[in-house]
Design an enzyme around this catalytic site. Structure first.
Site, PDB file in Angstrom:
ATOM      1  N   HIS A 130      -8.286   1.420  -1.024  1.00  0.00           N
ATOM      2  CA  HIS A 130      -8.152   0.483  -2.153  1.00  0.00           C
ATOM      3  C   HIS A 130      -9.504  -0.043  -2.634  1.00  0.00           C
ATOM      4  O   HIS A 130      -9.644  -1.203  -2.996  1.00  0.00           O
ATOM      5  CB  HIS A 130      -7.200  -0.666  -1.793  1.00  0.00           C
ATOM      6  CG  HIS A 130      -5.862  -0.179  -1.340  1.00  0.00           C
ATOM      7  ND1 HIS A 130      -4.989   0.476  -2.168  1.00  0.00           N
ATOM      8  CD2 HIS A 130      -5.273  -0.213  -0.112  1.00  0.00           C
ATOM      9  CE1 HIS A 130      -3.909   0.826  -1.485  1.00  0.00           C
ATOM     10  NE2 HIS A 130      -4.058   0.422  -0.239  1.00  0.00           N
ATOM     11  N   SER A 175       0.841  -1.202   0.000  1.00  0.00           N
ATOM     12  CA  SER A 175       0.000   0.000   0.000  1.00  0.00           C
ATOM     13  C   SER A 175       0.875   1.250   0.000  1.00  0.00           C
ATOM     14  O   SER A 175       1.701   1.417  -0.899  1.00  0.00           O
ATOM     15  CB  SER A 175      -0.967  -0.049   1.183  1.00  0.00           C
ATOM     16  OG  SER A 175      -1.892   1.011   1.130  1.00  0.00           O
TER      17      SER A 175
END
Length: 330
Positions: free
Chosen positions: A204, A101
């Site tokens: 996300h 991430s």
């Protein structure tokens, strides 16, 4: 072959940088990066409480800056450790780099794609934009630990949730509205448990679409160099050899699932023999121990771990030349 891993949001804990700030060079780097970020990273890494550093606009620059501030402490001592080992060839760092991430931004600096200042500017905008997007609808994330993968997928679909992180080793992170996450916790997949994560939104996922637009505007002014080390992408585990593609993927990643399972599959395909995780370390090495049996792991949590980390680099780094392009995992 050595892989350097850079953790993502949720890995931070109160005071995790306190031992590191006793080293004047780390403290100086954090102060400089704080000026770029417009955030007091030194205070947030040492004295701020859990709720404060949970804030996306704080957590993201803090995590990236932590890795960047500590990395030179590791690399500067490698030559000395190398000499002590009596090795024939100098080991100057990791052979492959991957970040989870927001950790992909740290990894992009390690690979030579971004400068530190550009990385901090990007993560500052990323954190702000994602925090604003998260404030529109109450959303969050929960880890689903264990269970049959098909059962987990069916449960997420039943509750209208997204598999935002597919981490491998029996861990999927579900994301979506808080009421749907609560329903999942009451009706978990068979032989699994659901653990809420300390994050402020459904990262996300499509809920982050406004943040993608904001980050794209910021990235348009950034010059990206081609990677000098093999750099893996969260999107598909591919090795990406073009700097602009790396930057484009970093932008799109905000609203797309993190496929850490595919990154770990690439590491296995490459024949990686050791992984080293930058601060705030522990999460990714934990996943690696389950997904990459036989691979040596080390979480660089405090300065006391530096000697062992330098030794790991000397023993495992191959420094293979060339960077492969995306299109295959390895």
């Amino acid at each position: 072959m050595l892989a350097l891993l850079c953790p993502g949001q949720g890995s931070q804990t109160p005071g995790f940088l306190s031992p590191w700030t006793e080293r004047s060079a780390v403290r100086d780097r954090l102060e400089r990066l704080s000026a770029v970020a417009g955030v007091d990273l030194l205070a947030h890494g040492t004295t701020s409480d859990a709720e404060t550093i949970r804030d996306t606009a704080v957590a993201q620059p803090l995590i990236v800056a932590a890795g960047l501030a500590v990395l030179p402490e590791l690399l500067d001592g490698i030559d000395r450790a190398h000499d002590a080992q009596g090795a024939d060839d100098a080991a100057t760092g990791p052979d492959v780099v991957a970040g989870h991430s927001v950790g992909e931004i740290t990894a992009a600096v390690v690979a030579g794609v971004l400068t530190e200042d550009d990385a901090i500017s990007l993560v500052r905008e990323r954190g702000r934009a994602m925090a604003e997007a998260a404030a529109v609808v109450p959303t969050g994330m929960s880890a689903v630990l264990g269970g049959d993968p098909d059962d987990v997928a069916a449960a997420l679909e039943r509750h209208g949730l997204t598999a935002a992180n597919v981490n491998g080793a029996g861990q999927v992170v579900a994301a979506g509205p808080l009421d749907r996450l609560a329903a999942l916790a009451q009706d978990p997949p068979t032989r699994s448990r659901v653990v809420p994560l300390q994050v402020a939104g459904a990262f996300h996922t499509v809920y982050m679409a406004p943040a993608v637009e904001a980050l794209a505007r910021c990235a348009a002014d950034v010059t990206a160099a081609d990677p000098r080390r093999r750099l893996l992408s969260n999107a598909d585990g591919a090795v990406v050899g073009d700097g602009r593609e790396v930057l484009d993927r970093l932008v799109g990643q905000v609203s797309r699932p993190v496929r850490w399972d595919l990154c770990q599959a690439t590491l296995a395909d490459m024949g990686v023999t050791a992984v080293l995780e930058l601060p705030p370390a522990g999460t990714l090495t934990g996943l690696a121990r389950r997904a990459l049996p036989g691979v040596e792991t080390l979480a660089l949590r405090t300065p006391e771990d530096l000697d062992a980390a330098r030794d790991l680099v000397v023993r495992h780094a191959e420094q293979t030349s060339g960077v492969q392009t995306s299109g295959a995992r390895a």
